[in-house]
Design a protein around this motif. Structure first.
Motif, PDB file in Angstrom:
ATOM      1  N   HIS A  89       0.609  -1.174  -0.027  1.00  0.00           N
ATOM      2  CA  HIS A  89      -0.040  -0.111  -0.093  1.00  0.00           C
ATOM      3  C   HIS A  89       1.016   1.263  -0.189  1.00  0.00           C
ATOM      4  N   GLY A  90       2.008   1.111   0.051  1.00  0.00           N
ATOM      5  CA  GLY A  90       3.052   2.333   0.162  1.00  0.00           C
ATOM      6  C   GLY A  90       4.403   1.863  -0.019  1.00  0.00           C
ATOM      7  N   ARG A  91       5.360   2.677  -0.730  1.00  0.00           N
ATOM      8  CA  ARG A  91       6.745   2.383  -0.699  1.00  0.00           C
ATOM      9  C   ARG A  91       7.420   3.829  -0.257  1.00  0.00           C
ATOM     10  N   VAL A  92       8.467   2.909   0.448  1.00  0.00           N
ATOM     11  CA  VAL A  92       9.438   3.973   1.241  1.00  0.00           C
ATOM     12  C   VAL A  92      10.939   3.735   0.800  1.00  0.00           C
ATOM     13  N   ALA A  93      11.565   4.620   0.355  1.00  0.00           N
ATOM     14  CA  ALA A  93      12.976   4.573  -0.144  1.00  0.00           C
ATOM     15  C   ALA A  93      14.220   4.941   1.137  1.00  0.00           C
ATOM     16  N   LEU A  94      15.082   4.037   1.201  1.00  0.00           N
ATOM     17  CA  LEU A  94      16.191   4.499   2.198  1.00  0.00           C
ATOM     18  C   LEU A  94      17.477   5.170   1.422  1.00  0.00           C
ATOM     19  N   ILE A  95      17.642   6.426   1.835  1.00  0.00           N
ATOM     20  CA  ILE A  95      18.655   6.924   0.988  1.00  0.00           C
ATOM     21  C   ILE A  95      19.801   7.621   1.941  1.00  0.00           C
ATOM     22  N   GLY A  96      21.173   7.311   1.722  1.00  0.00           N
ATOM     23  CA  GLY A  96      22.099   7.929   2.486  1.00  0.00           C
ATOM     24  C   GLY A  96      23.320   7.553   2.091  1.00  0.00           C
ATOM     25  N   PHE A  97      24.529   8.041   2.596  1.00  0.00           N
ATOM     26  CA  PHE A  97      25.888   7.925   2.339  1.00  0.00           C
ATOM     27  C   PHE A  97      26.179   6.375   2.484  1.00  0.00           C
ATOM     28  N   PRO A  98      27.210   5.760   2.142  1.00  0.00           N
ATOM     29  CA  PRO A  98      27.418   4.562   2.314  1.00  0.00           C
ATOM     30  C   PRO A  98      28.014   4.115   3.914  1.00  0.00           C
ATOM     31  N   SER A  99      27.530   3.041   4.318  1.00  0.00           N
ATOM     32  CA  SER A  99      27.980   2.606   5.761  1.00  0.00           C
ATOM     33  C   SER A  99      27.266   3.809   6.761  1.00  0.00           C
ATOM     34  N   HIS A 182      26.315  15.982   5.722  1.00  0.00           N
ATOM     35  CA  HIS A 182      25.547  14.967   4.903  1.00  0.00           C
ATOM     36  C   HIS A 182      24.249  15.279   4.347  1.00  0.00           C
ATOM     37  N   ARG A 183      23.530  16.054   5.257  1.00  0.00           N
ATOM     38  CA  ARG A 183      22.107  16.369   5.115  1.00  0.00           C
ATOM     39  C   ARG A 183      22.084  17.227   3.589  1.00  0.00           C
ATOM     40  N   GLN A 184      23.332  18.250   3.934  1.00  0.00           N
ATOM     41  CA  GLN A 184      23.066  19.438   2.924  1.00  0.00           C
ATOM     42  C   GLN A 184      23.779  18.848   1.754  1.00  0.00           C
ATOM     43  N   ILE A 185      24.470  17.843   1.549  1.00  0.00           N
ATOM     44  CA  ILE A 185      24.946  17.201   0.321  1.00  0.00           C
ATOM     45  C   ILE A 185      23.855  16.475  -0.330  1.00  0.00           C
ATOM     46  N   LEU A 186      23.234  15.660   0.268  1.00  0.00           N
ATOM     47  CA  LEU A 186      22.037  14.763   0.014  1.00  0.00           C
ATOM     48  C   LEU A 186      20.827  15.602  -0.526  1.00  0.00           C
ATOM     49  N   THR A 187      20.689  16.603   0.075  1.00  0.00           N
ATOM     50  CA  THR A 187      19.522  17.445  -0.359  1.00  0.00           C
ATOM     51  C   THR A 187      20.011  18.063  -1.726  1.00  0.00           C
ATOM     52  N   LYS A 188      21.122  18.530  -1.637  1.00  0.00           N
ATOM     53  CA  LYS A 188      21.634  19.309  -3.085  1.00  0.00           C
ATOM     54  C   LYS A 188      21.558  18.377  -4.313  1.00  0.00           C
ATOM     55  N   GLU A 189      21.914  17.138  -4.086  1.00  0.00           N
ATOM     56  CA  GLU A 189      22.104  16.159  -5.031  1.00  0.00           C
ATOM     57  C   GLU A 189      20.648  15.900  -5.647  1.00  0.00           C
ATOM     58  N   LEU A 190      19.752  15.586  -4.530  1.00  0.00           N
ATOM     59  CA  LEU A 190      18.242  15.116  -4.763  1.00  0.00           C
ATOM     60  C   LEU A 190      17.512  16.508  -5.526  1.00  0.00           C
ATOM     61  N   GLU A 191      17.786  17.582  -5.371  1.00  0.00           N
ATOM     62  CA  GLU A 191      17.267  19.012  -5.967  1.00  0.00           C
ATOM     63  C   GLU A 191      17.852  19.127  -7.318  1.00  0.00           C
ATOM     64  N   ALA A 192      19.017  18.650  -7.758  1.00  0.00           N
ATOM     65  CA  ALA A 192      19.700  18.680  -8.661  1.00  0.00           C
ATOM     66  C   ALA A 192      18.844  17.822  -9.974  1.00  0.00           C
ATOM     67  N   VAL A 193      18.270  16.893  -9.341  1.00  0.00           N
ATOM     68  CA  VAL A 193      17.479  16.252 -10.437  1.00  0.00           C
ATOM     69  C   VAL A 193      15.858  16.049 -10.204  1.00  0.00           C
ATOM     70  N   GLY A 194      15.588  17.311  -9.573  1.00  0.00           N
ATOM     71  CA  GLY A 194      14.243  17.778  -9.723  1.00  0.00           C
ATOM     72  C   GLY A 194      13.389  17.077  -8.640  1.00  0.00           C
ATOM     73  N   LEU A 195      13.965  16.336  -7.300  1.00  0.00           N
ATOM     74  CA  LEU A 195      13.267  16.115  -6.072  1.00  0.00           C
ATOM     75  C   LEU A 195      13.405  17.459  -5.324  1.00  0.00           C
ATOM     76  N   ARG A 196      12.042  17.721  -4.755  1.00  0.00           N
ATOM     77  CA  ARG A 196      11.710  18.586  -3.716  1.00  0.00           C
ATOM     78  C   ARG A 196      11.320  18.270  -2.504  1.00  0.00           C
TER      79      ARG A 196
END
Length: 419
Positions: A89-99, A182-196
């Protein structure tokens, strides 16, 4: 004849899929132009005189990033990705740096084994798991770790981000000792591909037209953009006939997102791991940040809230409600109205629907007669009442036919009265 043959051969060469090395060179050219524009934006001072120039640079940068994500013309299609079928009924994705503990979190929540080790990039593909929570099934995806430059294709970053786009929410797993960077880097990478992340779509009405020029209007005072800057951005996209209406004090980036039209606005929950290596003051600071979770007990409840899942129980007429197998609705997946509930069961129900009876927090009294536009809440009970089939020929003196004989001679004669 030789000229005709060479032309045919050249036409056939165009239809052949591009060589991977050629695609690499095309992407490298786009990346170099992106870096040049970013460097020019970094050395340009931000003031009233340079805002028009910066606006044009942002529009060029957005166009190049879109070209980088789209497959070039003549290619054989999309590249290699992760084959993960949607389930539950729903999908959740785990995103983060290695390890940072994504595989361990997947194992704790779903019981699915995902290899965890002390070295980086232990997980090289997408590993799905199922969370059974509140009589609902939630698909949890353990994705490979992404690094800085993932939006440019480093470390299979594009495949990871593509799967994240197909999810309902994103769980960003962060190391508590390095969380802010890490939070700022991941947010920047996701925003670069159109994820807000944790943003709503801007209140801007935009529609292309065939003629009539550009119509610019606003219902509020604009402090970040004006009519001239809007015209320059539209001309950068080669749009000369359009209607633009600002319903809020939006920025240049918001206007570019609306023009691009491929942005996705998703909810994100920040999950902090390894909190035992930081002090109590840092733990208190992280716990007070919005959309942050520090323990497993609160994580599942927060995921349920962010996805907006609604359980609806059905009640057959004259029977008790069925509390064993609920219908799970969602605002992002179809909606939570009575009409959405009927379509979830079968689309032919609405044709014969008369009204529904609702018990629960969405009803003012028990039961409440509701129509198709009524919004259902979690754990509501719904009984569907269908229209009764009409009797052929009407009723009483309005009957269109009779069951008696057609001829007078065939009628049954009554017995004579006794005198």
């Amino acid at each position: 004849m030789q000229v005709t043959q060479s032309r045919a051969e050249s036409t056939a060469d165009i239809r052949v899929p591009l060589d991977p090395f050629v695609l690499y060179l095309i992407n490298m050219g786009i990346l170099e132009r992106i870096k040049e524009i970013e460097a020019e934006m970094a050395r340009t001072q931000k003031n009233k005189a340079t805002e028009y120039h910066l606006g044009q640079l942002k529009a060029k940068l957005a166009k190049l990033r879109t070209q980088l994500l789209e497959p070039p013309k003549g290619s054989s299609g999309a590249g290699e990705g992760f084959e993960v079928t949607k389930f539950g009924h729903g999908r959740v994705a785990l995103i983060g740096f290695p390890s940072v503990g994504k595989s361990t979190l997947l194992t704790l929540l779903t019981g699915t084994h995902s290899e965890a080790a002390s070295y980086e990039f232990t997980t090289l593909t997408c590993i799905p798991g199922i969370i059974n929570y509140n009589d609902a099934k939630i698909q949890l995806l353990d994705l490979p770790g992404i690094i800085e430059g993932a939006s440019e294709g480093k470390g299979r970053g594009r495949q990871v981000i593509a799967v994240a786009k197909s999810s309902d929410i994103v769980l960003m797993v962060l190391d508590a000792s390095k969380s802010e960077g890490h939070r700022q880097i991941l947010t920047k990478e996701l925003e670069a591909v159109g994820l807000r992340l944790n943003k709503r779509p801007p209140q801007i009405y935009f529609k292309k037209k065939k003629t009539g020029g550009i119509s610019f209007n606003s219902t509020c005072a604009l402090t970040h953009i004006d009519e001239k800057l809007c015209y320059q951005i539209l001309h950068e996209y080669k749009i000369h006939n359009a209607e633009v209406l600002f319903r809020e004090d939006a920025t240049v980036d918001d206007l570019i997102d609306v023009i691009e039209g491929n942005r996705k606005y998703m909810k994100c929950v920040y999950v902090y791991n390894k909190i035992d290596v930081i002090g109590i003051d840092d733990v208190d600071r992280l716990a007070r940040q919005p959309n942050s979770v520090l323990n497993l007990d609160r994580l599942l409840a927060r995921m349920w809230e962010e996805m907006g899942l609604v359980r609806v129980y059905s009640k057959p007429q004259g029977q008790q409600p069925d509390f064993t197998d609920p219908f799970v609705l969602s605002t992002d997946r179809g909606g939570c109205t009575v009409e959405d509930f009927c379509n979830h069961i079968h689309r032919s129900i609405i044709k014969d629907l008369k009204y529904v009876l609702v018990w629960g927090t969405s009803a003012r009294h028990y039961p409440q007669h509701c129509g198709l536009s009524h919004n259902l809440h979690d754990e509501d009970v719904v009984q569907i009442v269908k229209k009764k089939e009409k009797e052929e020929g009407g009723r009483g003196r309005f009957k269109s036919h009779t069951t008696g004989p057609a001829r007078i001679s065939d009628r049954e004669k009554k017995a004579p009265l006794k005198t």
